[in-house]
Design a protein around this motif. Structure first.
Motif, PDB file in Angstrom:
ATOM      1  N   ARG A  78       0.778  -1.216   0.000  1.00 47.70           N
ATOM      2  CA  ARG A  78       0.000   0.000   0.000  1.00 47.70           C
ATOM      3  C   ARG A  78       0.824   1.287   0.000  1.00 47.70           C
ATOM      4  O   ARG A  78       1.373   1.687   1.012  1.00 47.70           O
ATOM      5  N   PRO A  79       0.966   1.951  -1.133  1.00 43.62           N
ATOM      6  CA  PRO A  79       1.783   3.162  -1.217  1.00 43.62           C
ATOM      7  C   PRO A  79       1.230   4.295  -0.373  1.00 43.62           C
ATOM      8  O   PRO A  79       0.048   4.374  -0.108  1.00 43.62           O
ATOM      9  N   GLU A  80       2.136   5.188   0.039  1.00 40.77           N
ATOM     10  CA  GLU A  80       1.739   6.351   0.822  1.00 40.77           C
ATOM     11  C   GLU A  80       1.004   7.356  -0.064  1.00 40.77           C
ATOM     12  O   GLU A  80       1.128   7.336  -1.287  1.00 40.77           O
ATOM     13  N   PRO A  81       0.207   8.272   0.520  1.00 38.49           N
ATOM     14  CA  PRO A  81      -0.478   9.294  -0.260  1.00 38.49           C
ATOM     15  C   PRO A  81       0.528  10.148  -1.027  1.00 38.49           C
ATOM     16  O   PRO A  81       1.665  10.315  -0.601  1.00 38.49           O
ATOM     17  N   GLY A 130      16.226  18.299   9.146  1.00 35.70           N
ATOM     18  CA  GLY A 130      16.088  18.645   7.742  1.00 35.70           C
ATOM     19  C   GLY A 130      16.122  17.483   6.779  1.00 35.70           C
ATOM     20  O   GLY A 130      15.943  17.660   5.576  1.00 35.70           O
ATOM     21  N   ARG A 131      16.314  16.260   7.289  1.00 36.44           N
ATOM     22  CA  ARG A 131      16.376  15.079   6.428  1.00 36.44           C
ATOM     23  C   ARG A 131      15.045  14.331   6.495  1.00 36.44           C
ATOM     24  O   ARG A 131      14.699  13.779   7.551  1.00 36.44           O
ATOM     25  N   PRO A 132      14.291  14.293   5.390  1.00 37.79           N
ATOM     26  CA  PRO A 132      12.979  13.630   5.410  1.00 37.79           C
ATOM     27  C   PRO A 132      13.096  12.110   5.359  1.00 37.79           C
ATOM     28  O   PRO A 132      14.033  11.562   4.772  1.00 37.79           O
ATOM     29  N   LYS A 133      12.127  11.472   5.979  1.00 38.90           N
ATOM     30  CA  LYS A 133      12.071  10.014   5.981  1.00 38.90           C
ATOM     31  C   LYS A 133      10.615   9.599   5.943  1.00 38.90           C
ATOM     32  O   LYS A 133       9.806  10.066   6.744  1.00 38.90           O
ATOM     33  N   MET A 134      10.271   8.730   5.005  1.00 36.46           N
ATOM     34  CA  MET A 134       8.911   8.223   4.945  1.00 36.46           C
ATOM     35  C   MET A 134       8.688   7.235   6.081  1.00 36.46           C
ATOM     36  O   MET A 134       9.533   6.371   6.340  1.00 36.46           O
ATOM     37  N   ASP A 139       7.801   3.271  13.578  1.00 36.75           N
ATOM     38  CA  ASP A 139       8.934   3.848  12.859  1.00 36.75           C
ATOM     39  C   ASP A 139       9.414   5.132  13.533  1.00 36.75           C
ATOM     40  O   ASP A 139      10.612   5.431  13.548  1.00 36.75           O
ATOM     41  N   VAL A 140       8.486   5.901  14.087  1.00 38.01           N
ATOM     42  CA  VAL A 140       8.854   7.127  14.797  1.00 38.01           C
ATOM     43  C   VAL A 140       9.591   6.781  16.089  1.00 38.01           C
ATOM     44  O   VAL A 140      10.575   7.431  16.457  1.00 38.01           O
TER      45      VAL A 140
END
Length: 207
Positions: free
Chosen positions: A54-57, A88-92, A98-99
């Motif tokens: 299931r891909p993220e939005p 400043g580094r994004p992570k899906m 995961d958090v």
């Protein structure tokens, strides 16, 4: 555990829809989604295969004009994280677990492991392997961590980010249910260089 023929056929159909690599991965996704829908965070193995499901939005949905900024972690209940930005580094991210893992990483990067890492994390962690009561063992960190609700996962990463001088932003979507603070909307909670004073206060209270 035996499954009836029609249940097996339904699972096979869902597996194709969710692009799950195995029936076990599909069942894991369904269980996780339901637990998070009712405000729980399941304890999962790090090796669990769910990334293909299931891909993220689309990120285009996250127009800043539509994002609701919150300052109180309690408002994050009944939601699912979408993106984490640390320094400043994004992570899906797909789950609040995961958090929590990102929060653990903040402390572990300071050289903490085992008992010292568990002490920094606080109540939901203990040194060494521990089974039951929602605990999962993270071997390379030398600790076991108990599953947390969304607000507590938020409090953990805000507290550790402030302690070790990191900026953090968590973007999430509230579930479409009446018990959510803002059903179906996208929210954000953050701490750091551009965070308002109210957010800094929220992180202090979370200590």
């Amino acid at each position: 555990m035996a499954l009836s023929e029609h249940v097996f056929e339904n699972l096979a159909t869902l597996r194709k829809w969710a692009a799950a690599p195995t029936p076990d991965a599909l069942i894991g996704v369904l269980v996780r989604d339901e637990m998070e829908r009712i405000g729980l965070i399941p304890a999962v193995a790090q090796t669990e295969v769910v990334a293909a499901c299931r891909p993220e939005p689309e990120m285009t949905e996250m127009n800043l004009k539509k994002v609701r900024l919150v300052s109180d972690p309690a408002e994050v209940g009944h939601s699912k994280p979408i993106r984490l930005i640390l320094d400043g580094r994004p992570k899906m991210v797909r789950h609040w677990t995961d958090v929590i893992d990102a929060a653990i990483g903040i402390a572990a990067d300071k050289g903490l492991r085992g008992a010292s890492l568990a002490e920094a994390l606080g109540e939901p962690a203990c040194p060494g392997p521990l089974k039951g009561r929602g605990f999962r063992f993270i071997e390379d960190r030398g600790i076991s961590v108990q599953g947390q609700c969304a607000p507590d996962a938020c409090r953990m990463i805000l507290r550790l980010a402030r302690r070790y001088n990191h900026s953090v932003e968590v973007l999430f979507r509230w579930n479409s249910k009446k018990t959510a603070a803002f059903p179906g909307e996208i929210g954000q909670i953050r701490l750091g260089r551009h965070a308002p004073e109210s957010l800094l206060n929220a992180s202090r209270q979370a200590q």
